[in-house]
Design a protein around this motif. Structure first.
Motif, PDB file in Angstrom:
ATOM      1  N   GLU A  22       0.587  -1.226  -0.246  1.00 46.75           N
ATOM      2  CA  GLU A  22       0.048   0.147   0.036  1.00 46.75           C
ATOM      3  C   GLU A  22       0.774   1.279   0.025  1.00 46.75           C
ATOM      4  O   GLU A  22       0.574   2.172  -0.802  1.00 46.75           O
ATOM      5  CB  GLU A  22      -0.913  -0.108   1.230  1.00 46.75           C
ATOM      6  N   LEU A  23       1.902   1.289   0.794  1.00 49.03           N
ATOM      7  CA  LEU A  23       2.800   2.313   0.827  1.00 49.03           C
ATOM      8  C   LEU A  23       3.472   2.639  -0.303  1.00 49.03           C
ATOM      9  O   LEU A  23       3.813   3.691  -1.003  1.00 49.03           O
ATOM     10  CB  LEU A  23       3.766   2.146   1.832  1.00 49.03           C
ATOM     11  N   SER A  24       3.702   1.562  -1.234  1.00 50.26           N
ATOM     12  CA  SER A  24       4.379   1.582  -2.573  1.00 50.26           C
ATOM     13  C   SER A  24       3.684   2.333  -3.431  1.00 50.26           C
ATOM     14  O   SER A  24       3.815   2.963  -4.385  1.00 50.26           O
ATOM     15  CB  SER A  24       4.992   0.209  -2.983  1.00 50.26           C
ATOM     16  N   LEU A  25       2.251   2.253  -3.326  1.00 49.16           N
ATOM     17  CA  LEU A  25       1.290   2.515  -4.234  1.00 49.16           C
ATOM     18  C   LEU A  25       0.987   4.052  -4.172  1.00 49.16           C
ATOM     19  O   LEU A  25       0.921   4.863  -4.824  1.00 49.16           O
ATOM     20  CB  LEU A  25      -0.007   1.871  -4.065  1.00 49.16           C
ATOM     21  N   GLU A  26       1.099   4.464  -2.534  1.00 48.77           N
ATOM     22  CA  GLU A  26       1.029   5.809  -2.389  1.00 48.77           C
ATOM     23  C   GLU A  26       2.050   6.199  -1.453  1.00 48.77           C
ATOM     24  O   GLU A  26       1.927   6.208   0.019  1.00 48.77           O
ATOM     25  CB  GLU A  26      -0.293   5.939  -1.432  1.00 48.77           C
ATOM     26  N   PRO A  27       3.446   6.574  -1.958  1.00 59.41           N
ATOM     27  CA  PRO A  27       4.490   6.720  -1.085  1.00 59.41           C
ATOM     28  C   PRO A  27       4.219   8.029  -0.091  1.00 59.41           C
ATOM     29  O   PRO A  27       4.873   8.054   1.036  1.00 59.41           O
ATOM     30  CB  PRO A  27       5.389   7.146  -2.153  1.00 59.41           C
ATOM     31  N   ASP A  28       3.488   8.879  -0.569  1.00 60.58           N
ATOM     32  CA  ASP A  28       3.291   9.991   0.644  1.00 60.58           C
ATOM     33  C   ASP A  28       2.159   9.814   1.656  1.00 60.58           C
ATOM     34  O   ASP A  28       2.198  10.533   2.622  1.00 60.58           O
ATOM     35  CB  ASP A  28       2.985  11.400  -0.247  1.00 60.58           C
ATOM     36  N   CYS A  29       1.334   8.480   1.589  1.00 58.96           N
ATOM     37  CA  CYS A  29       0.330   8.427   2.380  1.00 58.96           C
ATOM     38  C   CYS A  29       0.763   7.987   3.708  1.00 58.96           C
ATOM     39  O   CYS A  29       0.005   8.375   4.805  1.00 58.96           O
ATOM     40  CB  CYS A  29      -0.648   7.279   1.761  1.00 58.96           C
ATOM     41  N   PHE A  30       1.902   7.327   3.820  1.00 59.29           N
ATOM     42  CA  PHE A  30       2.329   7.247   5.107  1.00 59.29           C
ATOM     43  C   PHE A  30       2.564   8.223   6.101  1.00 59.29           C
ATOM     44  O   PHE A  30       2.337   8.245   7.321  1.00 59.29           O
ATOM     45  CB  PHE A  30       3.813   6.482   5.060  1.00 59.29           C
ATOM     46  N   PHE A  31       2.939   9.474   5.264  1.00 57.25           N
ATOM     47  CA  PHE A  31       3.035  10.590   6.318  1.00 57.25           C
ATOM     48  C   PHE A  31       1.660  11.372   6.443  1.00 57.25           C
ATOM     49  O   PHE A  31       0.979  11.651   7.600  1.00 57.25           O
ATOM     50  CB  PHE A  31       3.750  11.599   5.760  1.00 57.25           C
ATOM     51  N   PHE A  32       1.044  11.506   5.402  1.00 55.46           N
ATOM     52  CA  PHE A  32      -0.277  12.365   5.396  1.00 55.46           C
ATOM     53  C   PHE A  32      -1.468  11.584   5.853  1.00 55.46           C
ATOM     54  O   PHE A  32      -2.370  12.428   6.321  1.00 55.46           O
ATOM     55  CB  PHE A  32      -0.386  13.094   4.072  1.00 55.46           C
ATOM     56  N   CYS A  33      -1.370  10.231   5.799  1.00 61.02           N
ATOM     57  CA  CYS A  33      -2.759   9.517   6.200  1.00 61.02           C
ATOM     58  C   CYS A  33      -2.968   9.261   7.268  1.00 61.02           C
ATOM     59  O   CYS A  33      -4.011   8.469   7.582  1.00 61.02           O
ATOM     60  CB  CYS A  33      -3.126   8.740   5.170  1.00 61.02           C
ATOM     61  N   LYS A  34      -1.704   9.214   8.403  1.00 62.51           N
ATOM     62  CA  LYS A  34      -2.049   8.917   9.592  1.00 62.51           C
ATOM     63  C   LYS A  34      -2.548   9.998  10.452  1.00 62.51           C
ATOM     64  O   LYS A  34      -2.448  10.979  10.402  1.00 62.51           O
ATOM     65  CB  LYS A  34      -0.521   8.742  10.132  1.00 62.51           C
ATOM     66  N   PRO A  35      -3.544   9.575  11.184  1.00 68.39           N
ATOM     67  CA  PRO A  35      -4.582  10.567  12.243  1.00 68.39           C
ATOM     68  C   PRO A  35      -3.534  10.742  13.399  1.00 68.39           C
ATOM     69  O   PRO A  35      -4.132  10.721  14.526  1.00 68.39           O
ATOM     70  CB  PRO A  35      -5.541   9.377  12.317  1.00 68.39           C
ATOM     71  N   ILE A  36      -2.562  11.547  13.008  1.00 69.81           N
ATOM     72  CA  ILE A  36      -1.711  12.081  14.085  1.00 69.81           C
ATOM     73  C   ILE A  36      -2.412  13.598  14.150  1.00 69.81           C
ATOM     74  O   ILE A  36      -2.258  14.405  13.215  1.00 69.81           O
ATOM     75  CB  ILE A  36      -0.345  12.028  13.744  1.00 69.81           C
ATOM     76  N   SER A  37      -2.457  13.921  15.278  1.00 69.50           N
ATOM     77  CA  SER A  37      -2.749  15.538  15.600  1.00 69.50           C
ATOM     78  C   SER A  37      -1.599  16.257  15.301  1.00 69.50           C
ATOM     79  O   SER A  37      -0.559  16.065  15.342  1.00 69.50           O
ATOM     80  CB  SER A  37      -3.233  15.751  17.295  1.00 69.50           C
ATOM     81  N   LYS A  38      -2.168  17.419  14.520  1.00 67.64           N
ATOM     82  CA  LYS A  38      -0.860  18.364  14.063  1.00 67.64           C
ATOM     83  C   LYS A  38      -0.127  19.009  15.386  1.00 67.64           C
ATOM     84  O   LYS A  38       0.931  19.442  15.322  1.00 67.64           O
ATOM     85  CB  LYS A  38      -1.504  19.568  13.336  1.00 67.64           C
ATOM     86  N   GLN A  39      -1.196  19.125  16.431  1.00 71.19           N
ATOM     87  CA  GLN A  39      -0.236  19.812  17.666  1.00 71.19           C
ATOM     88  C   GLN A  39       0.704  18.685  18.280  1.00 71.19           C
ATOM     89  O   GLN A  39       1.725  19.228  18.992  1.00 71.19           O
ATOM     90  CB  GLN A  39      -1.283  20.009  18.586  1.00 71.19           C
ATOM     91  N   LEU A  40       0.865  17.815  17.907  1.00 70.52           N
ATOM     92  CA  LEU A  40       2.014  16.664  18.340  1.00 70.52           C
ATOM     93  C   LEU A  40       3.067  16.767  17.745  1.00 70.52           C
ATOM     94  O   LEU A  40       3.947  15.938  17.965  1.00 70.52           O
ATOM     95  CB  LEU A  40       1.312  15.391  18.522  1.00 70.52           C
ATOM     96  N   LEU A  41       2.930  17.469  16.493  1.00 68.59           N
ATOM     97  CA  LEU A  41       4.114  17.130  15.509  1.00 68.59           C
ATOM     98  C   LEU A  41       4.999  18.382  15.654  1.00 68.59           C
ATOM     99  O   LEU A  41       4.652  19.635  16.316  1.00 68.59           O
ATOM    100  CB  LEU A  41       3.587  17.251  14.019  1.00 68.59           C
TER     101      LEU A  41
END
Length: 338
Positions: A22-41
């Motif tokens: 799945e990550l090979s199909l959408e290489p950027d999804c690993f970063f953008f698709c995880k439901p991590i709160s922006k305030q924690l980044l």
């Protein structure tokens, strides 16, 4: 027992294979698709891939005018798979966006837009700029917001890589270059838009020159004049021919039409009605020369000026807000990029 172990290992293998597929199909999804709160980044989390589009606000202003909002929104739309980072000095140490500031809250709601405090003392660490920053008397520098911005963009792109843009630049198509400078005119580079991969020697050398030849009383000495003199040390620049970009070692020196199809002497044309509007087919982004706009010309809904039509096309949510404000029903629906 052995068969059970083999079965478990097979299940684990298939599960892992599925994730990597799945990550090979959408290489950027690993970063953008995880439901991590922006305030924690933190910035390093978001900028680790060196593909960020970076904006800076070096004053304490926390209520961006429409052109700034349009710049960020247009970049978010033009680069949906890349993080758009807006550093604001006025945020102090606070990574939480105040909900009482609708413009910032709405920008932060865009899935690929991140707002972070601009902390120069941290940014300049491990760069030639730190000793200068610790010694300079900012109260005596009348152009400090511009000088500090010139310094920050060099350090930011050197440390993290990516593209820096001024907050009066409207993105209209993706920039296809990784290491580039934008010509403002023949043999003269701007520093309003630039892009480099992480830890490029050219940027380090620019920071060294920034300190060695520092003179805050000369407008642009640490900005476009610095970039131009450093580029000329590398290569002999010539006039542009037709629409051909130039090459200086591993740096693309892009034709003025790429970002400056309307020169600063004619900046008011952005706020005029055109009989036939230009198509800007040779441009990647448009610099609207806000520094020249001492008359404080604004985008007015219904005026049919070039700037208004650019807002309609490239930052429709910001334009919608202008319309609602004019109608007295202000809201900031920036929660989508499509």
């Amino acid at each position: 027992m052995l068969k059970e172990i083999q079965m478990y290992l097979c299940i684990i293998f298939l599960f892992a294979f599925g994730i990597f597929y799945e990550l090979s199909l959408e290489p950027d999804c690993f970063f953008f698709c995880k439901p991590i709160s922006k305030q924690l980044l933190i910035p390093k989390d978001v900028m680790s891939q060196g593909r960020s589009i970076i904006f800076l606000e070096t004053t304490d202003r926390l209520i961006p005018p429409p052109l700034v909002l349009c710049s960020v929104e247009s970049a978010a739309r033009m680069y949906p798979d890349r993080p758009i980072i807006f550093f604001l000095k006025g945020l102090g140490n606070n990574t939480m966006v105040d909900s009482r500031i609708p413009a910032l809250s709405s920008l932060s709601a865009l899935k690929n837009v991140f707002l972070f405090p601009l902390q120069m003392d941290i940014l300049f660490q491990d760069t030639p700029l730190l000793p200068w920053y610790l010694q300079v008397n900012t109260t005596e520098e009348k152009d400090w917001p511009y000088i500090s911005s010139d310094a920050c963009r060099l350090a930011m792109i050197w440390k993290y890589g990516g593209i820096y843009m001024d907050t009066d630049v409207i993105s209209i198509r993706p920039i296809p270059e990784a290491n580039f400078l934008a010509a403002q005119s023949s043999q003269f580079s701007s520093n309003g838009i630039l892009g480099f991969q992480q830890h490029q020697q050219f940027l380090w050398d620019c920071m060294v020159d920034f300190v060695q030849n520092y003179n805050g009383s000369i407008w642009g000495n640490q900005g476009p004049l610095l970039i131009t003199r450093m580029l000329k040390k590398l290569c002999k620049l010539s006039d542009f021919e037709n629409m051909v970009d130039q090459r200086c070692h591993n740096i693309s020196f892009l034709h003025p039409q790429r970002f400056y199809p309307i020169s600063y002497q004619k900046w008011e044309k952005y706020y005029e009605v055109w009989d036939s509007e230009p198509d800007f087919n040779n441009s990647y982004a448009l610099h609207l020369w806000n520094f020249m706009n001492q008359k404080k010309k604004n985008v007015t809904t219904g005026s049919n000026t070039l700037a208004e039509n650019l807002f309609k096309t490239y930052c429709p949510a910001t334009y919608s807000t202008l319309v609602q404000t004019a109608q007295g029903s202000y809201q900031m629906p920036l929660n989508k990029t499509s």
